[in-house]
Every structure is written in structure tokens, then in C-alpha cells.
Scaffold this active site. Structure first.
Site, PDB file in Angstrom:
ATOM      1  CG  HIS A  59     -38.995 -18.904  -9.293  1.00  0.00           C
ATOM      2  ND1 HIS A  59     -39.877 -19.677  -8.369  1.00  0.00           N
ATOM      3  CD2 HIS A  59     -39.140 -17.694  -9.348  1.00  0.00           C
ATOM      4  CE1 HIS A  59     -40.890 -18.617  -8.148  1.00  0.00           C
ATOM      5  NE2 HIS A  59     -40.287 -17.394  -8.641  1.00  0.00           N
TER       6      HIS A  59
ATOM      7  NE  ARG B  37     -44.949 -18.334  -6.212  1.00  0.00           N
ATOM      8  CZ  ARG B  37     -44.286 -17.135  -6.463  1.00  0.00           C
ATOM      9  NH1 ARG B  37     -43.994 -17.066  -7.889  1.00  0.00           N
ATOM     10  NH2 ARG B  37     -44.072 -16.468  -5.573  1.00  0.00           N
TER      11      ARG B  37
HETATM   12  P1  NDP Z   1     -51.138  -8.513  -8.489  1.00  0.00           P
HETATM   13  O1  NDP Z   1     -51.855  -8.974  -7.357  1.00  0.00           O
HETATM   14  O2  NDP Z   1     -50.569  -7.001  -8.667  1.00  0.00           O
HETATM   15  O3  NDP Z   1     -51.890  -8.966  -9.904  1.00  0.00           O
HETATM   16  C1  NDP Z   1     -52.426 -10.075  -9.612  1.00  0.00           C
HETATM   17  C2  NDP Z   1     -53.647 -10.048 -11.018  1.00  0.00           C
HETATM   18  O4  NDP Z   1     -54.309 -11.384 -11.175  1.00  0.00           O
HETATM   19  C3  NDP Z   1     -54.685  -8.827 -10.988  1.00  0.00           C
HETATM   20  O5  NDP Z   1     -54.911  -8.323 -12.170  1.00  0.00           O
HETATM   21  C4  NDP Z   1     -55.731  -9.807 -10.435  1.00  0.00           C
HETATM   22  O6  NDP Z   1     -57.192  -9.247 -10.622  1.00  0.00           O
HETATM   23  C5  NDP Z   1     -55.667 -11.009 -11.204  1.00  0.00           C
HETATM   24  N1  NDP Z   1     -56.227 -12.163 -10.746  1.00  0.00           N
HETATM   25  C6  NDP Z   1     -56.459 -12.672  -9.312  1.00  0.00           C
HETATM   26  N2  NDP Z   1     -57.105 -13.653  -9.246  1.00  0.00           N
HETATM   27  C7  NDP Z   1     -57.747 -13.741 -10.266  1.00  0.00           C
HETATM   28  C8  NDP Z   1     -58.822 -14.538 -10.831  1.00  0.00           C
HETATM   29  N3  NDP Z   1     -59.335 -15.594  -9.989  1.00  0.00           N
HETATM   30  N4  NDP Z   1     -59.399 -14.364 -11.907  1.00  0.00           N
HETATM   31  C9  NDP Z   1     -58.934 -13.542 -12.892  1.00  0.00           C
HETATM   32  N5  NDP Z   1     -57.798 -12.726 -12.429  1.00  0.00           N
HETATM   33  C10 NDP Z   1     -57.282 -13.007 -11.324  1.00  0.00           C
HETATM   34  O7  NDP Z   1     -49.858  -9.392  -8.399  1.00  0.00           O
HETATM   35  P2  NDP Z   1     -48.409  -9.029  -9.259  1.00  0.00           P
HETATM   36  O8  NDP Z   1     -48.620  -8.793 -10.723  1.00  0.00           O
HETATM   37  O9  NDP Z   1     -47.377  -8.352  -8.277  1.00  0.00           O
HETATM   38  O10 NDP Z   1     -47.840 -10.503  -9.301  1.00  0.00           O
HETATM   39  C11 NDP Z   1     -48.435 -11.519  -9.933  1.00  0.00           C
HETATM   40  C12 NDP Z   1     -47.696 -13.176  -9.578  1.00  0.00           C
HETATM   41  O11 NDP Z   1     -46.380 -12.983 -10.290  1.00  0.00           O
HETATM   42  C13 NDP Z   1     -47.307 -13.283  -8.428  1.00  0.00           C
HETATM   43  O12 NDP Z   1     -48.294 -13.640  -7.227  1.00  0.00           O
HETATM   44  C14 NDP Z   1     -46.317 -14.225  -8.312  1.00  0.00           C
HETATM   45  O13 NDP Z   1     -46.887 -15.489  -8.067  1.00  0.00           O
HETATM   46  C15 NDP Z   1     -45.608 -14.370  -9.865  1.00  0.00           C
HETATM   47  N6  NDP Z   1     -44.450 -13.730  -9.859  1.00  0.00           N
HETATM   48  C16 NDP Z   1     -43.251 -14.462 -10.372  1.00  0.00           C
HETATM   49  C17 NDP Z   1     -42.189 -13.958 -10.416  1.00  0.00           C
HETATM   50  C18 NDP Z   1     -40.940 -14.979 -11.142  1.00  0.00           C
HETATM   51  O14 NDP Z   1     -39.707 -14.860 -10.963  1.00  0.00           O
HETATM   52  N7  NDP Z   1     -41.467 -16.096 -11.723  1.00  0.00           N
HETATM   53  C19 NDP Z   1     -41.546 -12.664  -9.781  1.00  0.00           C
HETATM   54  C20 NDP Z   1     -42.696 -11.883  -9.214  1.00  0.00           C
HETATM   55  C21 NDP Z   1     -43.965 -12.772  -8.926  1.00  0.00           C
HETATM   56  P3  NDP Z   1     -57.417  -7.719 -10.114  1.00  0.00           P
HETATM   57  O15 NDP Z   1     -56.634  -6.853 -10.908  1.00  0.00           O
HETATM   58  O16 NDP Z   1     -59.119  -7.613 -10.330  1.00  0.00           O
HETATM   59  O17 NDP Z   1     -57.287  -7.875  -8.584  1.00  0.00           O
HETATM   60  C1  OXD Z   2     -42.006 -13.494  -6.404  1.00  0.00           C
HETATM   61  C2  OXD Z   2     -40.881 -14.334  -6.874  1.00  0.00           C
HETATM   62  O1  OXD Z   2     -43.106 -13.904  -6.081  1.00  0.00           O
HETATM   63  O2  OXD Z   2     -39.858 -14.095  -7.116  1.00  0.00           O
HETATM   64  O3  OXD Z   2     -41.456 -12.395  -5.998  1.00  0.00           O
HETATM   65  O4  OXD Z   2     -41.436 -15.473  -7.578  1.00  0.00           O
END
Ligand code: NDP
Ligand code: OXD
Length: 309
Positions: free
Chosen positions: A272, A224
Site C-alpha cells: 500500500h 482497495r
Molecule cells: P475520485 O472520486 O476522484 O474518482 C473515482 C472514480 O471512480 C470516478 O471516475 C467515479 O465516477 C468512478 N466510480 C465510482 N463508482 C463507480 C461505479 N460504481 N461505476 C463506475 N465508476 C465508478 O477518486 P480518486 O481518483 O481520488 O481516488 C480513487 C481511489 O484510489 C480512492 O478511493 C482510494 O481507494 C484509491 N487510492 C489508493 C491509494 C494507494 O496508495 N493505493 C492512494 C490514493 C487513493 P464519476 O467520475 O462518474 O464520479
Molecule cells: C488513500 C490511500 O486513499 O493512501 O489516500 O490509500
């Protein structure tokens, strides 16, 4: 009992045939032409308009069309006791794996330098760095981060992951928490951000963090725009602490046309599009999750609002 499709109009025609195919016989009401909100049991939402969800007295779950849940802020009256399910689906995962692999290889193989050389008609091979000596760090080692890591390990890159809680994966150096951050950053020549945007992660890509990366590191932000302190990125690129960056996400979006990122020679920018939810596979994922719930099992991928993701 029906499903409420709650988003702006242009999405509905792309989704409806797939939701109907994945859940044959189930009524789907499309906002704003809803017949009876009391019949709604599940809502599939993207940037939901304020106040609609709270009018559904029999709502059991909200399915976010996105993996990130920051878009739910559009409805400050969303009933807090109703579980929210993040989007986890094949289309989104494969898209993100493609984007991360493409951008990592782009920086690993110094394509930005070759593009600059091409503009000058300059024939100058640069030293090749073997993949098994190139270090890549994935911040946010969840659903998408782990799948992307598998692909990068398959290319023989040296991959590390950083998460909040401990993880383990064959062939990946796993770090977690504040205590693990410095060591993770110190070995990340290419840093990929796949964190959710939360109070704990907003502004995490800042000057302090960049200073802990190897000099000349590359940044890939597919998470993000709110993760990045823009002025700190520009300063790190100017000073050479960072070599280059690939940015897919911005705050605000669309990125204003006079923003310095557009013309920066060391920034690769996409609007995006790193990954997008595919209605066909996403509908199957929602249907499977609803079936699980109706068998008395817990939903997969429920958001923990105390953590913000
Ligand atoms: P998940 O919830 O599966 O994974 C999030 C990861 O971040 C986990 O490993 C989590 O740790 C870690 N995390 C969260 N908070 C912290 C912190 N404070 N310190 C360290 N690690 C942290 O999410 P996804 O993988 O499904 O998606 C991730 C992000 O990707 C989405 O939230 C979205 O914003 C972005 N996204 C962007 C897209 C784009 O087109 N650009 C498309 C899809 C998603 P833990 O495993 O310990 O919980
Ligand atoms: C998502 C994205 O969060 O597309 O799925 O950014």
C-alpha cells in the site's frame, strides 16, 4: 476557532509544521491533548477514534487525510450532517501517476517474463509491442485516474477510462456505467483499478470481469483490497486468462505472511505505497479549501455519501 488534528499520535509531528505554515495564526489542537472541543471548526482526520467528532458542536467540515474514505468507518458516530472532504493534493496525484506508469510499463515491456528468464540465465529477446498498439483501461476515471491517463497518453499507449458518469478527454476512449463496461473491458489488455471502495464496487474484480478481458491481460489494483475477489484472481492466473497482476492494496492489511500472493510467480506486490498523502502539499490543499469555504464558496471534493465516495 481551531483545527482538530485527529489521528494516531505518530502522524502529528509530520503534519503540524506544515498545517501551521499553511494556516499561520490558526490554533491547532492535537487529539488526545485537546483543550476545548467547542473551539473546533475543522477536523483533519485519519482513522478517527469513535465518538470524538460528535463532541465538537461547532464543527463545519471533516478533512480526510486520504483520498479513500473507508477509514472513516473507525468512527461510527461521526455526525452525518457535517461535510467530509476527500484528499486531493499534488503529492498523492504525482505518486499515483508514478505507480501506474511504472506498473503499466512493467507489464507492457514483459518485465516479469524477463525476471523469470534472468533467474534461469536465459538470454531470449521477446517480441516488442509498440506502445500505440497496447491498450490500457483505467477503471475509476476520477481525480487520479484522469491524471494517470494523461501520463499514459503521453507515452502513446491506447488509453480508455471507465466511470459512473460520462467523461471526455482528448486521446482517451471514455466509457461509463454498466452499459459501457463490457466494451471497455474487451479492449483493456492492461486493466488498472482506481475505483473508490463502495457498495457498488466491492468485489468488482472477479471471475466474470476477468473473463471479459482479452486473454492474457494484466491487472493492476491500486485502489482497495476489497475490490478484488482473491480466489478468482488466482484461478484466472492459473488458467492463463490473466497473465499477471500488480497489487498494492489488500484486505486485510498487512497481508498475512502465509498468504499465497506473496510467493506467486505472476504477482508483483507492494505494501500500500502506490501513493501517499504528503503533509506539506496536503496542508496547502486543506488551507485553500478552508479559504474557499470562508469566502462563501463551496468546498472542493466533498464526499457524496449517497454514492459512497
Ligand atoms: P475520485 O472520486 O476522484 O474518482 C473515482 C472514480 O471512480 C470516478 O471516475 C467515479 O465516477 C468512478 N466510480 C465510482 N463508482 C463507480 C461505479 N460504481 N461505476 C463506475 N465508476 C465508478 O477518486 P480518486 O481518483 O481520488 O481516488 C480513487 C481511489 O484510489 C480512492 O478511493 C482510494 O481507494 C484509491 N487510492 C489508493 C491509494 C494507494 O496508495 N493505493 C492512494 C490514493 C487513493 P464519476 O467520475 O462518474 O464520479
Ligand atoms: C488513500 C490511500 O486513499 O493512501 O489516500 O490509500
Amino acid at each position: 476557532m481551531s483545527i482538530l488534528f485527529l489521528s494516531y499520535d505518530e502522524r502529528a509531528p509530520r503534519w503540524l509544521p506544515h498545517l501551521e505554515a499553511a494556516m499561520p495564526g490558526r490554533e491547532i489542537q492535537v487529539w488526545p491533548e485537546v483543550e476545548d472541543l467547542a473551539r473546533v471548526r475543522y477536523a483533519v482526520v485519519c482513522q478517527p477514534p469513535a465518538g470524538v467528532l460528535k463532541q465538537c458542536p461547532n464543527l463545519e467540515a471533516v478533512f480526510s487525510m486520504w483520498a479513500g474514505i473507508d477509514h472513516l468507518k473507525s468512527d461510527p458516530e461521526r455526525p452525518p450532517e457535517i461535510p467530509v472532504v476527500r484528499m486531493v493534493e499534488r503529492g498523492l496525484s504525482t505518486g499515483m501517476c508514478e505507480y501506474v506508469t511504472m506498473q503499466v510499463l512493467f507489464h507492457h515491456r514483459r518485465m516479469l517474463d524477463y525476471r523469470e528468464q534472468q533467474a534461469r540465465a536465459e538470454w531470449k529477446p521477446l517480441p516488442l509491442v509498440p506502445a500505440w498498439t497496447r491498450t490500457v483501461g483505467i477503471m475509476g476515471f476520477g481525480e487520479l485516474g484522469q491524471l494517470a491517463a494523461e501520463k499514459l497518453v503521453g507515452l502513446e499507449l491506447q488509453v480508455a477510462g471507465w466511470s459512473r458518469s460520462p467523461k471526455s478527454m482528448d486521446g482517451v476512449a471514455c466509457y461509463h456505467g454498466e452499459d459501457g463496461l463490457d466494451a471497455f473491458l474487451a479492449r483493456s489488455e492492461i486493466l488498472v483499478c482506481l475505483l473508490p471502495l463502495t457498495e457498488a464496487t466491492r468485489g468488482v474484480l472477479n471471475a466474470q470481469l476477468f473473463a471479459k478481458l482479452p486473454r492474457g491481460a494484466c491487472l493492476i489494483n491500486a485502489a482497495r483490497g476489497g475490490h478484488l475477489v482473491e480466489a478468482d484472481l488466482l484461478a484466472a492466473l492459473d488458467s492463463g486468462q490473466l497473465d499477471s497482476a500488480s497489487l498494492d492494496v489488500f484486505d486485510p492489511e498487512p497481508l498475512p505472511s502465509d498468504h499465497p500472493f506473496w510467493s506467486h510467480p505472476r504477482i508483483v506486490l507492494t505494501p500500500h505505497v502506490a501513493a501517499g498523502t504528503l503533509p506539506e502539499t496536503a496542508s496547502q490543499s486543506i488551507a485553500a479549501n478552508i479559504a474557499r469555504h470562508e469566502r462563501g464558496e463551496p468546498f472542493d471534493a466533498v464526499v457524496d455519501f449517497s454514492l459512497g465516495y
